[in-house]
Scaffold this active site. Structure first.
Site, mmCIF file in Angstrom:
data_model
loop_
_atom_site.group_PDB
_atom_site.id
_atom_site.type_symbol
_atom_site.label_atom_id
_atom_site.label_comp_id
_atom_site.label_asym_id
_atom_site.label_seq_id
_atom_site.Cartn_x
_atom_site.Cartn_y
_atom_site.Cartn_z
ATOM 1 N N LYS A 159 -70.800 -30.241 17.379
ATOM 2 C CA LYS A 159 -70.676 -31.049 18.603
ATOM 3 C C LYS A 159 -72.012 -31.028 19.334
ATOM 4 O O LYS A 159 -72.650 -29.965 19.429
ATOM 5 C CB LYS A 159 -69.558 -30.445 19.464
ATOM 6 N N SER A 201 -62.556 -33.766 24.609
ATOM 7 C CA SER A 201 -63.882 -34.330 24.534
ATOM 8 C C SER A 201 -64.542 -34.205 23.157
ATOM 9 O O SER A 201 -65.540 -34.889 22.902
ATOM 10 C CB SER A 201 -64.783 -33.648 25.566
ATOM 11 N N SER A 256 -60.062 -29.665 24.824
ATOM 12 C CA SER A 256 -60.981 -30.546 24.082
ATOM 13 C C SER A 256 -61.062 -30.303 22.594
ATOM 14 O O SER A 256 -61.682 -31.093 21.882
ATOM 15 C CB SER A 256 -62.385 -30.449 24.661
#
Ligand code: GLN
Length: 446
Positions: free
Chosen positions: A42, A117, A141
């Site tokens: 990420k 997210s 997330s």
């Protein structure tokens, strides 16, 4: 068979799950236990000499000087890094529509969100562009996008994995974790990343169990709690049914099912959005145009340069959170909001402590619904925030939690079940997950 790098390059134009795909060998790999396991990171983690954007314009051209501990441990153990994945800006969001570099699409239906997210990481794992992807979970997330994409999303105990090199959103909630297709990959990646790091004083010194050995453990005699507050209104019928099936599987495997209560659940979303915005407003103060990333082109005095840089660099949701957080910390409102929310956080933690006196794990839906449409909730922040209703509590309490795919709904979209255990009891979650896991990804057509 296409290689993971080829899968990433082929499907990224359609799904936008990677912000950058590396060439093979860009990140030199080592020989080790992971033996070439492909990993996506990420874009909130530092990776030396590579860009680190947090999907924000304010960090568009920022390059990391060093590598996050979690990522370094995987590299040292033989992982191959495929690329950096898309996300909601600064990890704020539940749909991946808050990325400054475009929405991520759900591979099960590209008109739908992948969750957020860590949506890019969820999708990269779902399509097989990586065996494991790293995410962060501050309020769901990892678990929510895992539920929306049919992947296994694991959030360990707060402090289990070092946050060194992770861009802070809400430091007392932020947790590093994984997406994967199999429990085996998940277990081994978590095992390698977990444990004390001298660079992060909040990383825990607790012994790390061999998670991969726990997957096959006998679950007979374990007690599973169903919290009544998590089975009220607003849950889609298909989700409810799938959870019932998962419950039956656990029962058949010899678990005892009991009802438990987490009485302060109704305050979780409010507590979460007060405390995390407060922490974010303080953490994001460092992005001022002087020390990192974007700086306004206009010639201005210092204060106006800060204002202009931040107005240009941050997106709407990040600005909303900074303002909310600044407000709840302001002199006149601190006691009414921030302090009060801290007190309620304690009550919520106590709820979990009470529940874990009578059960080994808690079973809930991960989300009330399956993946929603792109655009459906963007203009209604409150309804977006309510999507986190089942996931934020584990971050408030700091406990480990996992989302496991348990089937598809009538629209053909994945459904996730959440299992929560007491702090540092990750190893309880693996065999329970195995008992309810359905490999829905074998039916994903790209
Ligand atoms: N959706 C939640 C939020 O918007 C969770 C984010 C996260 O876990 N990073 O804050």
């Amino acid at each position: 068979m296409p290689t993971p790098f080829e899968i990433a390059r082929t499907y990224n134009p359609k799904l936008n799950c990677f912000l950058r795909i590396f060439n093979e060998g860009t990140v030199p790999s080592q020989a080790g236990k992971l033996n070439g396991l492909t990993v996506g990171v990420k874009d909130v983690f530092a990776l030396a000499d590579q860009r680190l954007t947090c999907a924000s314009k304010i960090l568009e051209n920022f390059k990391s000087q060093y590598t996050a501990t979690a990522v370094q441990r995987l590299i040292d153990a033989g992982a191959v890094i495929v690329g950096k994945t898309n996300m909601d800006e600064f990890a704020m969001g539940s749909s991946n529509e808050n990325s400054a570099f475009g929405s991520v699409r759900n591979p099960w239906d590209i008109t739908r969100v992948p969750g957020g997210s860590s949506g890019g990481s969820a999708v990269a794992a779902a399509i097989g562009a990586c065996r494991i992807t790293l995410g962060t979970d501050t309020g769901g997330s990892i678990r929510q996008p895992a539920a929306f994409t049919g992947t296994i999303g694991f959030k360990p105990t707060y402090g289990r994995i070092s946050r060194y090199g992770l861009t802070a959103f809400a430091s007392s909630f932020d947790t590093v974790g994984t997406f994967g297709r199999s429990l085996e990959d998940t277990a081994i990646a978590l095992e390698i990343m977990s444990g004390k790091d001298p660079h992060d004083m909040t990383s825990a010194d607790a012994p790390v169990e061999e998670y991969s050995a726990s997957i096959g453990k006998d679950i007979r005699g374990l007690t599973i709690g169903l919290p009544k507050e998590y089975f009220g209104e607003g849950i889609e019928e298909d989700v409810r049914e799938a959870i019932n099936e998962a419950r039956t599987k656990l029962e058949k495997a010899g678990c005892k099912i009991v009802n438990v209560s987490l009485p302060h659940t109704k305050y979780c979303v409010a507590v979460y959005y007060i405390l995390t915005t407060a922490e974010a407003s303080s953490n994001l103060a460092r992005f001022d145009g002087i020390r990192y990333g974007h700086r306004t082109k206009e010639q201005l005095n210092l204060l106006d340069a800060y204002k202009k840089t931040r107005s240009e660099g941050f997106g709407t949701e990040v600005k909303r959170r900074i303002m909310l957080g600044t407000y709840v910390l302001s002199a006149g409102y601190y006691d009414a909001y921030y302090k009060r929310a801290q007190q309620v956080r304690r009550l919520i933690r106590n709820d979990f402590a009470e529940a874990f006196k009578v059960c080994d794990a808690i079973l809930t839906p991960t989300t009330p619904t399956t993946a929603f449409k792109i655009g459906e909730k963007v203009n209604d922040p409150l309804s977006m925030y309510l999507n986190d209703i089942f996931t934020v509590s584990a971050n408030i309490a700091g406990t480990p939690a996992v989302s496991i795919p348990i089937g598809l709904d009538s629209k053909g979209l994945p459904i996730g079940a959440q299992l929560i255990a007491d702090s540092f009891k990750e190893s309880t979650l693996f065999p329970l997950s195995k008992a309810i896991h359905v490999d829905v990804l074998k039916d994903l057509r790209l």
